[in-house]
Design an enzyme around this catalytic site. Structure first.
Site, short mmCIF file in Angstrom:
data_model
loop_
_atom_site.label_atom_id
_atom_site.label_comp_id
_atom_site.label_asym_id
_atom_site.label_seq_id
_atom_site.Cartn_x
_atom_site.Cartn_y
_atom_site.Cartn_z
N GLU A 72 66.39 62.80 54.70
CA GLU A 72 67.69 62.19 54.42
C GLU A 72 67.81 60.88 55.20
O GLU A 72 66.93 60.54 55.99
CB GLU A 72 68.83 63.16 54.78
CG GLU A 72 68.81 64.42 53.91
CD GLU A 72 69.89 65.43 54.28
OE1 GLU A 72 70.69 65.13 55.18
OE2 GLU A 72 69.93 66.51 53.67
N ARG B 271 76.87 59.48 62.86
CA ARG B 271 76.07 60.70 62.84
C ARG B 271 74.85 60.58 61.94
O ARG B 271 74.95 60.11 60.82
CB ARG B 271 76.91 61.90 62.40
CG ARG B 271 76.09 63.18 62.25
CD ARG B 271 76.95 64.39 62.02
NE ARG B 271 77.62 64.42 60.74
CZ ARG B 271 77.06 64.78 59.59
NH1 ARG B 271 75.77 65.10 59.55
NH2 ARG B 271 77.77 64.81 58.48
N ARG C 6 74.15 56.15 57.39
CA ARG C 6 75.30 56.27 56.50
C ARG C 6 76.30 55.12 56.62
O ARG C 6 76.88 54.70 55.62
CB ARG C 6 76.02 57.60 56.77
CG ARG C 6 75.26 58.78 56.22
CD ARG C 6 75.95 60.08 56.54
NE ARG C 6 75.25 61.20 55.92
CZ ARG C 6 75.54 62.47 56.15
NH1 ARG C 6 76.51 62.78 56.99
NH2 ARG C 6 74.86 63.42 55.55
N HIS D 136 80.98 59.11 54.19
CA HIS D 136 79.77 59.46 53.45
C HIS D 136 79.65 58.49 52.28
O HIS D 136 80.62 58.25 51.55
CB HIS D 136 79.86 60.90 52.94
CG HIS D 136 78.53 61.45 52.51
ND1 HIS D 136 77.91 61.04 51.35
CD2 HIS D 136 77.71 62.36 53.07
CE1 HIS D 136 76.76 61.68 51.22
NE2 HIS D 136 76.62 62.49 52.25
N HIS E 49 84.20 61.50 55.96
CA HIS E 49 83.32 62.67 55.95
C HIS E 49 83.24 63.39 57.29
O HIS E 49 83.36 64.61 57.34
CB HIS E 49 81.91 62.22 55.54
CG HIS E 49 80.92 63.31 55.37
ND1 HIS E 49 81.09 64.34 54.47
CD2 HIS E 49 79.73 63.55 56.00
CE1 HIS E 49 80.05 65.16 54.52
NE2 HIS E 49 79.21 64.71 55.47
#
Length: 515
Positions: free
Chosen positions: A112, A364, A272, A226, A329
């Site tokens: 990811e 994050r 992100r 997100h 998010h």
């Protein structure tokens, strides 16, 4: 008097990890204001990050986490996170938790955004959160008290010690529960924004309660958006996991341009905050944004949850273009804790998204949230099992009420203001505008005991929104998810070079380094 040994507020992975660790030795009661399966954890499509392969190391996971967090992370806590990931995930597997495997029986590891290696464990494709929670609930079934549909509305603090909670039942009855250990595991505050991946119950309750009780908060301005929330006709339909991009999905605008090609060296797998801002800027130009899944093999089988959401809402995955926008998010900041979950108030602990351990820094890294809940859930349980904190002899508390009529905004008004003025991009003018609007409601002086559930949630939303905005005004720099158009960006590459040099020189704390 309702006395227990441990009170847990919340029912997600953080809460369940603690419950699983404590129920054999402690009398535990767990509260959730909805049903026990209503949580962000249950909806989590992403997986759990851990350096489980021989070709990978916790040190590399550690550096990827620091890089995504723009080196704003608590380095010691980040080391604990990434080093213990292997230990606790192995323990889960040995206990019977099933993660996806390939035909040879090896863990099928995904990749990811922000990860340089494939290290994401999934279960059921995009149903990791659901499967983890089902597994944990099976372990604690009938072994602790679970109270559903009862809202924890405030903490009881006496002589600088948290001794319990005040709750409100569905029919309005006020109750008090007492315990030497109270754990906030209520999640973040995504519902204060118009566009969010969070379930409806995530209104910042735990953070607001801790603030009212006098606990120290940290990094509250860092709200991660997100990049890929499924969106159609002005309506949020659900999350599209970052794992889709890890399996070959890519972003394009309505002109067919792959705009991430020129934004970051990792392109569609950039951290992100970078991807979310790139999409936001495309939307500001008037373009729609799509996630192209042409190159994702066996999409329906690999991502059954996303496939089902698409088809239920008239989006045909076979046409390979999923309409997306960024949405609130994950909150990187929260209630400040040490490595054992202890807050600045004796007897009060916080775990998961409600806590600020510092492991996420300013942004994050994907699939580190469930990991944080698992690792620090274990650490918090260890602290409680070895603690000698006791309740005072006198636990009776007189609750002060104020039944005067009050004027509050609607939830929707708060969401609209926050997305418009304190969202993906911010500046002093917009932040002061929304702060003035928030302060026009005298929520600081409202007692919550005699208010309806929705009014209490609105007070909590106003509180956390004000905290985010006020903190965002104080941080006069752009770093990670906190992007101010009126201040320059932190020179992250220079910071990375210095920390990388230190890591390479001393080979991480495993061999004695102090960073």
């Amino acid at each position: 008097m309702n006395k227990y040994e441990v009170i847990v507020i919340g029912s997600g992975i953080a809460a369940l990890t603690i419950a699983n660790c404590l129920y054999k030795n402690k009398n535990v009661i767990l509260f959730t204001k909805s049903n026990k399966l209503t949580s962000n954890s249950y909806k989590a499509q992403g997986g759990v990050a851990a350096a489980m392969e021989k070709e990978d190391t916790w040190e590399e996971h550690f550096l990827d986490t620091l890089t995504a967090g723009v080196f704003h992370n608590d380095v010691h806590h980040t080391e604990l996170l990434t080093k213990n990931a292997i230990r606790y995930l192995t323990q889960l597997i040995n206990d019977g938790m099933e993660f996806d495997q390939d035909q040879s029986g090896r863990l099928r590891l995904g990749r990811e955004g922000g990860h340089m290696k494939r290290r994401i464990l999934h279960s059921g494709g995009d149903a990791t959160g659901k499967n983890l929670m089902d597994f944990m609930f099976r372990n604690v079934q009938d072994k602790l008290t679970i109270v559903e549909n009862e809202m924890v509305i405030d903490l009881i603090v006496q002589n600088d010690q948290c001794i319990g909670i005040v709750t409100k039942a569905v029919h309005g009855e006020i109750r008090q529960y007492f315990a030497p250990f109270t754990i906030i595991a209520t999640g973040g505050a995504g519902q204060i924004y118009k566009f969010t991946s969070n379930v409806e119950t995530i209104t910042g309750d735990g953070i607001a309660m801790a603030y009212r009780a006098g606990a120290v908060l940290a990094d509250i301005e860092f709200m991660q958006f997100h990049p890929t929330i499924l969106y159609k006709n002005g309506e949020i339909l659900g999350l599209v996991s970052e794992a889709v991009r890890g399996e070959g999905g890519f972003l394009q605008n309505s002109r067919g341009e792959r705009f991430m090609e020129h934004v970051h060296e990792l392109k569609d797998l950039a951290p992100r905050d970078i991807v979310a801002r790139a999409i936001y800027q495309q939307l500001q130009k008037g373009y729609d944004v799509f996630l192209n899944i042409t190159q994702v093999k066996n999409f329906a089988n690999r991502f059954p949850t996303i496939n089902r959401i698409c088809r239920l809402n008239g989006i045909d995955p076979d046409k390979h273009l999923l309409p997306v926008i960024p949405g609130a998010h994950f909150m990187m900041g929260g209630i400040k804790t040490d490595e054992m979950g202890q807050t600045t108030i004796k007897g009060l602990f916080a775990v998961g998204e409600a806590a600020c351990t510092g492991v996420h820094g300013a942004n994050r890294l994907a699939s580190n949230s469930l990991l944080e809940a698992i690792v620090f859930g274990h650490k918090t349980a260890e602290a409680i099992l070895t603690s000698d904190i006791k309740l005072p002899k006198n636990c009776s508390v007189l609750l002060k009420t104020n039944s005067e009529s009050i004027i509050l905004p609607t939830k929707q008004e708060i969401k609209e203001k926050m997305i418009a003025y304190a969202g993906i991009e911010r500046n002093e003018i917009s932040l002061k505008r929304v702060r003035n609007w928030l302060e026009s409601f005298d929520f600081f002086n409202i007692t919550v005991y005699d208010r309806r559930w929705e009014e209490i949630e609105i007070v909590n939303m106003l509180t956390v929104a004000w905290l985010i905005v006020t903190s965002a005004l104080e941080r006069k720099e752009s770093i990670g998810s906190h992007f101010r158009t009126d201040y320059p960006k932190t020179p992250a590459k220079k910071i990375r070079r210095e920390i990388t040099r230190q890591i390479q020189k001393d080979s991480i704390r495993a061999r004695g380094v102090e960073i």
